[in-house]
Enzyme design. Structure first.
Site, short mmCIF file in Angstrom:
data_model
loop_
_atom_site.label_atom_id
_atom_site.label_comp_id
_atom_site.label_asym_id
_atom_site.label_seq_id
_atom_site.Cartn_x
_atom_site.Cartn_y
_atom_site.Cartn_z
N THR A 70 5.70 2.63 12.72
CA THR A 70 4.47 3.04 13.00
C THR A 70 4.18 3.67 14.45
OG1 THR A 70 2.23 1.87 13.55
CG2 THR A 70 4.41 0.81 14.00
N ASP A 71 3.23 4.37 14.49
CA ASP A 71 3.01 5.06 16.09
C ASP A 71 2.63 3.97 17.19
OD1 ASP A 71 0.42 4.52 14.93
OD2 ASP A 71 -0.55 6.61 15.55
N GLU A 72 2.29 2.72 16.69
CA GLU A 72 1.91 1.67 17.48
C GLU A 72 2.90 1.25 18.56
OE1 GLU A 72 -0.40 -1.53 16.13
OE2 GLU A 72 -1.44 -0.52 14.43
N ASN B 28 -2.28 6.00 11.20
CA ASN B 28 -3.05 5.41 10.25
C ASN B 28 -3.13 6.12 8.92
OD1 ASN B 28 -3.79 4.23 12.86
ND2 ASN B 28 -5.18 2.84 11.65
N ALA C 160 -8.39 -8.54 20.10
CA ALA C 160 -7.78 -8.78 21.44
C ALA C 160 -6.76 -7.87 21.85
CB ALA C 160 -7.03 -10.16 21.52
N GLY C 161 -6.71 -7.20 23.08
CA GLY C 161 -5.65 -6.31 23.16
C GLY C 161 -5.80 -5.10 22.46
N ILE D 84 -10.76 0.92 6.72
CA ILE D 84 -11.36 1.88 5.53
C ILE D 84 -11.87 1.08 4.22
CG2 ILE D 84 -11.14 3.91 4.20
CD1 ILE D 84 -10.11 5.32 6.73
N PHE E 23 0.84 -1.28 0.00
CA PHE E 23 0.11 -0.01 0.01
C PHE E 23 0.81 1.24 0.17
CE2 PHE E 23 -2.35 2.70 3.42
CZ PHE E 23 -2.83 3.62 2.53
N TYR F 193 2.31 -7.69 16.08
CA TYR F 193 2.60 -6.74 15.05
C TYR F 193 3.55 -5.44 15.60
CZ TYR F 193 2.23 -2.84 11.93
OH TYR F 193 2.73 -1.53 11.14
N LYS G 131 7.52 -4.47 15.27
CA LYS G 131 7.94 -3.00 14.73
C LYS G 131 8.73 -2.35 15.70
CE LYS G 131 7.02 -1.31 11.23
NZ LYS G 131 7.70 -1.36 9.80
P1 NAD Z 1 1.18 -3.57 3.27
O1 NAD Z 1 1.16 -4.99 3.95
O2 NAD Z 1 0.13 -2.92 2.37
O3 NAD Z 1 2.64 -3.71 2.22
C1 NAD Z 1 3.69 -4.37 2.68
C2 NAD Z 1 4.37 -4.96 1.70
O4 NAD Z 1 5.80 -5.60 2.31
C3 NAD Z 1 3.70 -5.96 0.92
O5 NAD Z 1 3.77 -5.50 -0.44
C4 NAD Z 1 4.49 -6.99 0.98
O6 NAD Z 1 4.61 -8.07 0.14
C5 NAD Z 1 6.05 -6.95 1.60
N1 NAD Z 1 6.62 -7.68 2.58
C6 NAD Z 1 6.16 -8.01 3.67
N2 NAD Z 1 7.34 -9.16 4.06
C7 NAD Z 1 8.20 -8.92 3.20
C8 NAD Z 1 9.49 -9.67 3.09
N3 NAD Z 1 9.80 -10.47 4.07
N4 NAD Z 1 10.53 -9.64 2.11
C9 NAD Z 1 9.86 -8.66 1.05
N5 NAD Z 1 8.60 -7.97 1.13
C10 NAD Z 1 7.73 -8.32 2.18
O7 NAD Z 1 1.61 -2.52 4.33
P2 NAD Z 1 1.82 -0.88 4.14
O8 NAD Z 1 0.22 -0.54 5.10
O9 NAD Z 1 2.05 -0.52 2.90
O10 NAD Z 1 2.98 -0.62 5.38
C11 NAD Z 1 4.07 -0.33 4.98
C12 NAD Z 1 4.97 -0.09 6.09
O11 NAD Z 1 4.59 1.04 6.73
C13 NAD Z 1 5.19 -1.18 7.17
O12 NAD Z 1 6.40 -0.97 7.53
C14 NAD Z 1 4.04 -0.59 8.28
O13 NAD Z 1 4.53 -1.09 9.41
C15 NAD Z 1 4.37 0.99 8.05
N6 NAD Z 1 3.19 1.63 8.67
C16 NAD Z 1 1.80 1.37 8.07
C17 NAD Z 1 0.83 2.36 8.47
C18 NAD Z 1 -0.48 2.05 7.81
O14 NAD Z 1 -1.32 2.60 8.48
N7 NAD Z 1 -0.82 1.23 6.85
C19 NAD Z 1 1.14 3.43 9.30
C20 NAD Z 1 2.28 3.37 9.94
C21 NAD Z 1 3.22 2.67 9.59
O1 DAU Z 2 -1.22 3.31 13.42
C1 DAU Z 2 -0.63 2.82 12.53
C2 DAU Z 2 -0.96 1.43 12.06
O2 DAU Z 2 -2.47 1.43 11.62
C3 DAU Z 2 -0.06 0.69 11.14
O3 DAU Z 2 1.13 0.68 11.89
C4 DAU Z 2 -0.81 -0.66 10.73
O4 DAU Z 2 0.16 -1.46 9.87
C5 DAU Z 2 -1.97 -0.33 10.06
O5 DAU Z 2 -2.83 -1.73 9.75
C6 DAU Z 2 -3.02 0.26 11.14
O6 DAU Z 2 -3.29 -0.42 12.17
P1 DAU Z 2 -4.80 -0.55 13.19
O7 DAU Z 2 -4.93 -1.76 13.61
O8 DAU Z 2 -4.96 0.48 13.71
O9 DAU Z 2 -5.71 -0.51 11.51
P2 DAU Z 2 -6.94 -1.37 11.04
O10 DAU Z 2 -7.17 -0.86 9.66
O11 DAU Z 2 -6.64 -2.96 11.04
O12 DAU Z 2 -7.95 -0.72 12.33
C7 DAU Z 2 -8.09 0.64 12.45
C8 DAU Z 2 -9.10 0.59 13.53
O13 DAU Z 2 -10.38 -0.16 13.11
C9 DAU Z 2 -9.12 -0.15 14.75
O14 DAU Z 2 -9.38 0.36 15.87
C10 DAU Z 2 -9.76 -1.45 14.34
C11 DAU Z 2 -10.85 -1.35 13.85
N1 DAU Z 2 -11.61 -1.93 12.82
C12 DAU Z 2 -10.77 -2.74 12.02
C13 DAU Z 2 -11.50 -3.56 11.10
C14 DAU Z 2 -10.75 -4.24 9.87
C15 DAU Z 2 -12.97 -2.16 13.04
O15 DAU Z 2 -13.58 -1.51 13.82
N2 DAU Z 2 -13.75 -2.96 12.20
C16 DAU Z 2 -12.99 -3.64 11.18
O16 DAU Z 2 -13.48 -4.37 10.32
#
Ligand code: NAD
Ligand code: DAU
Length: 330
Positions: free
Chosen positions: A119-121, A175, A270-271, A187, A11, A146, A150
């Site tokens: 990530t902020d997590e 997020n 969970a958690g 979303i 993504f 997760y 990180k």
């Molecule tokens: P995503 O799951 O959409 O993409 C991750 C990509 O990494 C995928 O294309 C997957 O194939 C690749 N990948 C996973 N393991 C791998 C491996 N061992 N070798 C090579 N490729 C590998 O995730 P995303 O949401 O795009 O997140 C990208 C980065 O941003 C992550 O490090 C995540 O922790 C961080 N991040 C995400 C969010 C969010 O809201 N999505 C927020 C803050 C930080």
């Molecule tokens: O804060 C950054 C993080 O944001 C990233 O590090 C992660 O990679 C990313 O996946 C995201 O983590 P969250 O756990 O916050 O995202 P998620 O989209 O899974 O869920 C967002 C919120 O919505 C969370 O409070 C759980 C809730 N949720 C999620 C799903 C999938 C629902 O209520 N219903 C759902 O169906």
């Protein structure tokens, strides 16, 4: 400049690659991605100056020559979904910790600049009424496998900077939302459920707060850190976008033509972290960064339109993703 972008078919990485092609036209890019369930080669194939290498960052022999050939590594690759980490933590340890270790060792060996995406997590969560937001001084307190993986990867980066002089920066972002996000995430899951005539599903009481940022704003901040950030520093990225999940669902329902309260509550995670919030002062004041997508409503409208217009991109994953959730009561 030759840039190695790990996880560039996921993504945030996809959006980063596609923007960088436009903003840094003199550069060439290698995307290293294992193309797991969240990676899609079509996201980056055919882009000018971009080569995709399908491989695993946890395999040293794949990482080593690619880092050697690069001037800069931007490290996005990770297992990224909390719910999956609760079902099986092992790929998270493997990709996020062993993978980051390999990247660091190669950057050390070949003296290549690294930016590590986190990530902020890693900071755990805040109470709903806590007046504070996360800063880079907040103690690490991860809640899920997760976020623990990180946090572990961040600690490795800090140690490699201090002990081996690796030239690295770290960013911890909140997020993200926008195009190309896997439909397991909140979303896009809600949008594609609505398209399929299924009511959105809120975990628990739905009052958990996330600090939403458009993916393109995340990526301009990453470039600001790469170009102007101080080596060894951690920058938190956020755009003052706090909203609880219930309000996100109600807005999404309204934008998609449904009654705002047309959703259901399902089993909680969970958690489940209660609230994330970012204090972005350091990023904004030190590096002069500001978000562009400050209107969440219009950002969400554009995202809904993207999923409506790109059904072929997500359709194949929908049934399997929902079957996994159903098995968990979600
Ligand atoms: P995503 O799951 O959409 O993409 C991750 C990509 O990494 C995928 O294309 C997957 O194939 C690749 N990948 C996973 N393991 C791998 C491996 N061992 N070798 C090579 N490729 C590998 O995730 P995303 O949401 O795009 O997140 C990208 C980065 O941003 C992550 O490090 C995540 O922790 C961080 N991040 C995400 C969010 C969010 O809201 N999505 C927020 C803050 C930080
Ligand atoms: O804060 C950054 C993080 O944001 C990233 O590090 C992660 O990679 C990313 O996946 C995201 O983590 P969250 O756990 O916050 O995202 P998620 O989209 O899974 O869920 C967002 C919120 O919505 C969370 O409070 C759980 C809730 N949720 C999620 C799903 C999938 C629902 O209520 N219903 C759902 O169906």
């Amino acid at each position: 400049m030759h840039i190695l972008i790990t996880g560039g078919a996921g993504f945030i990485g996809t959006n980063f690659v596609r923007t960088t092609v436009e903003t840094h036209p003199g550069s060439t890019i290698t995307v290293l991605d294992k193309i797991g369930y969240a990676g899609n080669p079509a996201n980056v194939e055919g882009l000018p100056g971009v080569t995709l290498v399908v491989g695993d960052i946890a395999e040293k022999d794949i990482v080593d020559p690619l880092v050697k050939a690069a001037d800069l590594v931007v490290h996005f690759a990770a297992e990224s979904h909390n719910d999956n980490s609760l079902l099986d933590p092992s790929p998270f340890i493997y990709s996020n910790i062993v993978g980051t270790f390999n990247i660091l060792e190669a950057c050390r060996k070949y003296k290549v600049r690294l930016h590590h995406i986190s990530t902020d997590e890693v900071y755990g969560d805040l109470a709903l009424d806590d007046p504070n937001a996360f800063t880079d001084a907040t103690p690490y307190m991860p809640s899920s496998p997760y976020s623990a993986s990180k946090a572990g990867s961040d600690m490795l980066v800090r140690a490699w900077v201090r002990s081996f002089g690796v030239e690295a920066t770290i960013s911890n972002c909140s997020n993200n939302y926008g195009p190309y996000q896997h439909i397991e995430k909140f979303i896009p899951r809600m949008i594609t459920n609505r398209i399929d005539g299924v009511r959105p599903k809120l975990y628990g009481d739905g009052l958990n707060v996330r600090d939403w940022i458009h993916v393109l704003d995340h990526n301009t901040a990453v470039w600001a850190i790469i170009e102007k950030g101080r080596i060894g520093e951690t920058y938190l990225i956020g755009a003052d976008g706090e909203m609880n999940n219930k309000n996100v669902v109600m807005l999404l329902n309204e934008l998609m033509g449904f009654a705002p309260d047309d959703y259901e509550h399902v089993a909680d995670r969970a958690g489940h972290d209660r609230r994330y919030a970012i204090d972005n002062t350091k990023l904004c004041e030190e590096l002069g960064w500001a978000p562009h997508f400050v209107d969440f409503r219009s950002g969400l409208e554009d995202t809904i339109e993207w999923y409506r217009s790109n059904e072929s991109w997500w359709r194949a994953a929908k049934a399997e993703t929902e079957a996994k959730y159903a098995a968990q009561g979600q």
